[in-house]
Scaffold this motif. Structure first.
Motif, short mmCIF file in Angstrom:
data_model
loop_
_atom_site.label_atom_id
_atom_site.label_comp_id
_atom_site.label_asym_id
_atom_site.label_seq_id
_atom_site.Cartn_x
_atom_site.Cartn_y
_atom_site.Cartn_z
N CYS A 109 -7.52 69.06 62.11
CA CYS A 109 -8.00 69.43 60.83
C CYS A 109 -6.33 69.42 60.00
N ASN A 125 -12.73 60.74 52.90
CA ASN A 125 -13.30 61.34 53.94
C ASN A 125 -14.81 61.03 54.02
N TYR A 163 -3.10 73.94 61.15
CA TYR A 163 -3.60 75.39 60.88
C TYR A 163 -3.92 75.86 59.46
N1 LIG Z 1 -14.55 65.00 56.72
C1 LIG Z 1 -14.67 65.81 55.60
O1 LIG Z 1 -15.75 65.83 55.01
C2 LIG Z 1 -13.61 66.44 55.10
C3 LIG Z 1 -13.67 67.42 54.30
C4 LIG Z 1 -12.51 68.05 53.91
C5 LIG Z 1 -11.27 67.88 54.43
N2 LIG Z 1 -11.09 67.13 55.33
C6 LIG Z 1 -9.83 66.71 55.82
O2 LIG Z 1 -9.27 67.83 56.58
C7 LIG Z 1 -7.93 67.95 56.33
C8 LIG Z 1 -7.50 69.27 56.39
O3 LIG Z 1 -7.98 70.23 55.41
P1 LIG Z 1 -7.65 71.30 54.99
O4 LIG Z 1 -8.31 72.05 53.68
O5 LIG Z 1 -7.40 72.32 56.23
O6 LIG Z 1 -5.95 71.01 54.54
P2 LIG Z 1 -4.83 72.33 54.40
O7 LIG Z 1 -3.88 71.43 53.54
O8 LIG Z 1 -5.28 73.54 54.08
O9 LIG Z 1 -4.19 72.07 55.89
C9 LIG Z 1 -3.54 71.05 56.41
C10 LIG Z 1 -2.93 71.67 57.79
O10 LIG Z 1 -2.49 70.51 58.44
C11 LIG Z 1 -1.17 70.54 58.65
N3 LIG Z 1 -0.32 69.01 58.73
C12 LIG Z 1 -0.46 68.27 57.94
N4 LIG Z 1 0.23 66.98 58.29
C13 LIG Z 1 0.41 67.45 59.61
C14 LIG Z 1 1.01 66.43 60.64
N5 LIG Z 1 1.38 65.31 60.25
N6 LIG Z 1 1.15 66.97 61.86
C15 LIG Z 1 0.51 68.36 62.17
N7 LIG Z 1 0.10 69.04 61.20
C16 LIG Z 1 -0.03 68.52 59.99
C17 LIG Z 1 -0.62 71.31 57.46
O11 LIG Z 1 0.60 72.16 58.00
C18 LIG Z 1 -1.78 72.27 57.38
O12 LIG Z 1 -1.43 73.29 58.41
C19 LIG Z 1 -7.72 67.16 55.15
O13 LIG Z 1 -6.44 66.75 55.10
C20 LIG Z 1 -8.68 66.21 54.87
O14 LIG Z 1 -8.45 64.93 55.21
C21 LIG Z 1 -12.37 66.15 55.80
#
Ligand SMILES: NC(=O)c1ccc[n+]([C@@H]2O[C@H](COP(=O)([O-])OP(=O)(O)OC[C@H]3O[C@@H](n4cnc5c(N)ncnc54)[C@H](O)[C@@H]3O)[C@@H](O)[C@H]2O)c1
Length: 265
Positions: free
Chosen positions: A68, A188, A8
């Motif tokens: 996410c 990623n 979230y």
């Molecule tokens: N594909 C892409 O190009 C790309 C680009 C940016 C980010 N991402 C990925 O997206 C992910 C999320 O990005 P964001 O900016 O929203 O990060 P963020 O840190 O703002 O949010 C991550 C969320 O995931 C939750 N979380 C973490 N570990 C967890 C688990 N084991 N179980 C359940 N919930 C969990 C956290 O509490 C938080 O709500 C990043 O970790 C990254 O790997 C991918």
């Protein structure tokens, strides 16, 4: 649509206004948060049902799940979701650079008759890259260019004084597999390009710290049997998490719209 979200954070929160703008707000939302974080998740998503494990997410019977949350969440939650027959969009694609996890998820998808949907995320050109794969590749090169501070906390920090850089510095050249292993927080995009195209061992990666830029720049240069292309994307950082490009949020929204609308494009 009933959407299940794993995580979230920045991406999950920024997704909602984009879906609303597209008149595609999910009628129902179930959010999987880590145990102990339920109140925080509920504050971020007031009308969602909050759960803390994959079994409860599955029991809520969402139509589609979007991860996410990060690589650990992919490892913990995505296999059971797929095995239960639920399609899952995986944003933390870097997790799939681990061959054992990749195999586990593919097996779970096969067992459940479900699909793992990988969005382009921060990068672009994934459509033509993936389409050209059967034509064979002479070379696929991904170049990731970020402001020096964006590499803080990575092994790049030990290779140079990030704050003292005055010119662009290429600090990593190698395969996408090595890039994903050595720079997991930046894995990623390299993993996305590799999985869509020539694979983790035949995709070249160059990582650059560039003091002349203020945003993340992704470049993909491809020479394939059926054509050649070069694409350069400057992603605007998300205001809440500068490490996440806003383009990722829009890419995830597109993937959800493509799963639900009459026309997928
Ligand atoms: N594909 C892409 O190009 C790309 C680009 C940016 C980010 N991402 C990925 O997206 C992910 C999320 O990005 P964001 O900016 O929203 O990060 P963020 O840190 O703002 O949010 C991550 C969320 O995931 C939750 N979380 C973490 N570990 C967890 C688990 N084991 N179980 C359940 N919930 C969990 C956290 O509490 C938080 O709500 C990043 O970790 C990254 O790997 C991918």
């Amino acid at each position: 649509m009933h959407l299940g979200l794993i995580g979230y954070g920045t991406i999950a929160r920024a997704l909602m206004p984009v879906l609303a703008q597209e008149q595609a707000m999910p009628a129902r939302l179930t959010v999987l948060a880590r145990a102990g974080r339920e109140a925080e998740a509920q504050a971020a998503f007031p009308r969602a049902t909050i759960v803390t494990d994959a079994a409860a997410l599955i029991a809520a019977q969402p139509d589609l799940v979007a991860e996410c949350a990060g690589q650990a969440a992919v490892a913990a939650h995505v296999a059971p979701v797929l095995r239960a027959g639920l399609n899952c969009i995986v944003v933390s694609i870097g997790a799939l650079a681990d061959p054992a996890l990749h195999d586990t998820l593919r097996a779970a998808a096969r067992d459940g008759g479900a699909r793992i949907i990988l969005p382009a995320g921060a990068v672009g050109g994934i459509d033509i890259l993936s389409a050209l794969r059967p034509s064979g590749f002479d070379s696929v090169v991904y170049t990731g260019r970020k402001p020096p501070r964006a590499w803080a906390g990575s092994p790049a920090e030990a290779l140079m004084d990030l704050d003292a850089l005055t010119a662009e510095t290429v600090f990593f050249t190698g395969t996408a597999r090595d890039a994903a292993l050595q720079y997991p927080k930046n894995a990623n995009v390299a993993a996305t390009v590799a999985l869509a195209g020539a694979g983790l061992d035949k995709t070249e990666v160059r990582l650059i710290a560039d003091p002349s830029i203020s945003a993340n720049v992704h470049e993909v240069t491809v020479r394939a049997g059926a054509g050649e292309f070069h694409i350069r994307i400057t992603g605007h950082p998300s205001p809440d998490n500068p490490r996440t490009s806003l383009t990722t949020v829009y890419s995830l929204a597109r993937e959800i719209l493509n799963q639900t609308r009459e026309v997928a494009i």
